[in-house]
Motif scaffolding. Structure first.
Motif, PDB file in Angstrom:
ATOM      1  N   LEU A  61      -0.270  -7.909 -49.696  1.00  0.00           N
ATOM      2  CA  LEU A  61       0.492  -8.938 -50.385  1.00  0.00           C
ATOM      3  C   LEU A  61       1.764  -8.360 -50.983  1.00  0.00           C
ATOM      4  CD1 LEU A  61      -2.555 -10.543 -52.204  1.00  0.00           C
ATOM      5  CD2 LEU A  61      -1.527 -11.235 -50.030  1.00  0.00           C
ATOM      6  N   GLY A  62       2.824  -9.151 -50.957  1.00  0.00           N
ATOM      7  CA  GLY A  62       4.080  -8.751 -51.587  1.00  0.00           C
ATOM      8  C   GLY A  62       4.086  -9.252 -53.016  1.00  0.00           C
ATOM      9  N   LYS A  63       4.876 -10.276 -53.282  1.00  0.00           N
ATOM     10  CA  LYS A  63       4.857 -10.912 -54.600  1.00  0.00           C
ATOM     11  C   LYS A  63       3.592 -11.757 -54.669  1.00  0.00           C
ATOM     12  CE  LYS A  63       9.764 -11.195 -55.529  1.00  0.00           C
ATOM     13  NZ  LYS A  63      10.874 -12.090 -55.863  1.00  0.00           N
ATOM     14  N   VAL A  64       2.848 -11.570 -55.735  1.00  0.00           N
ATOM     15  CA  VAL A  64       1.570 -12.274 -55.852  1.00  0.00           C
ATOM     16  C   VAL A  64       1.251 -12.490 -57.321  1.00  0.00           C
ATOM     17  CG1 VAL A  64       0.259 -10.122 -55.760  1.00  0.00           C
ATOM     18  CG2 VAL A  64      -0.843 -12.250 -55.111  1.00  0.00           C
ATOM     19  N   LYS A  65       0.616 -13.615 -57.598  1.00  0.00           N
ATOM     20  CA  LYS A  65       0.182 -13.925 -58.962  1.00  0.00           C
ATOM     21  C   LYS A  65      -1.106 -14.715 -58.895  1.00  0.00           C
ATOM     22  CE  LYS A  65       1.442 -15.342 -63.471  1.00  0.00           C
ATOM     23  NZ  LYS A  65       0.624 -14.443 -64.238  1.00  0.00           N
ATOM     24  N   SER A  66      -2.112 -14.196 -59.573  1.00  0.00           N
ATOM     25  CA  SER A  66      -3.384 -14.900 -59.681  1.00  0.00           C
ATOM     26  C   SER A  66      -3.449 -15.613 -61.019  1.00  0.00           C
ATOM     27  CB  SER A  66      -4.554 -13.910 -59.575  1.00  0.00           C
ATOM     28  OG  SER A  66      -4.582 -13.326 -58.291  1.00  0.00           O
TER      29      SER A  66
END
Length: 141
Positions: A61-66
Motif C-alpha cells: 500500500l502507498g498512502k493508506v489510512k485505517s
C-alpha cells in the motif's frame, strides 16, 4: 471507549501507515506470536514474523489510512472493526473493510488475524476498480 490494549495497537498501526514506523507495531508482539490474514496462506511467527507481515502490508500500500468503527474487548481478546482507504503502490485506489482479532498474553499480542474479502482487494489492486478515495497527506506541524 477504546481499551488501552486496543488503542495501543491502533496507534502503532496509524504510525506505520502514516510514517512507515515498523518497530512500534512489532514491539507489541510476543516471542511466540502468530500473525496472518484471510489473504495469506502463511502464518508469520514471533517478532521477526510480525515485522515481515507488517512490512509486506505497508509494501503493498502507498498512502493508506485505517479508521476503526468498533473496538470490543472480552478478556484477553480484542475485536477491531475497520475500514482502510488509500492507494496501492501501483496507483490503484483501494477501499476495503474487515475485522481483526487480537489475542493478548499480558501486554503482548500472541495472535493477530484479519478477516476481509481478499478477492475484492485483489481486484482493486490488479484492475484499479476500488472506489476512489483521498487519503489526506500528513505534513509535520
Amino acid at each position: 471507549m477504546a481499551t488501552e490494549r486496543a488503542q495501543r495497537f491502533v496507534d502503532a498501526l496509524l504510525k506505520l501507515e502514516e510514517h512507515g514506523d515498523l518497530e512500534g507495531i512489532v514491539s507489541l508482539f510476543s516471542d511466540d506470536a502468530r500473525v496472518s490474514n484471510a489473504a495469506s496462506p502463511r502464518v508469520f511467527s514471533g517478532p521477526a514474523g510480525a515485522r515481515q507481515f507488517w512490512k509486506e502490508y505497508k509494501g503493498t500500500l502507498g498512502k493508506v489510512k485505517s479508521t476503526f468503527r468498533n473496538m470490543i474487548e472480552a478478556g484477553d481478546r480484542v475485536a477491531l472493526e475497520w475500514e482502510t482507504q488509500g492507494t496501492a503502490h501501483n496507483g490503484s485506489a483501494i477501499a476495503y473493510e474487515g475485522v481483526s482479532i487480537l489475542e493478548w498474553d499480558g501486554d503482548r499480542i500472541s495472535r493477530f488475524y484479519a478477516y476481509f474479502d481478499p478477492h475484492a482487494l485483489g481486484q482493486e489492486l490488479a484492475h484499479n476498480t476500488g472506489a476512489r478515495s483521498e487519503v489526506p497527506s500528513t505534513t509535520p506541524a
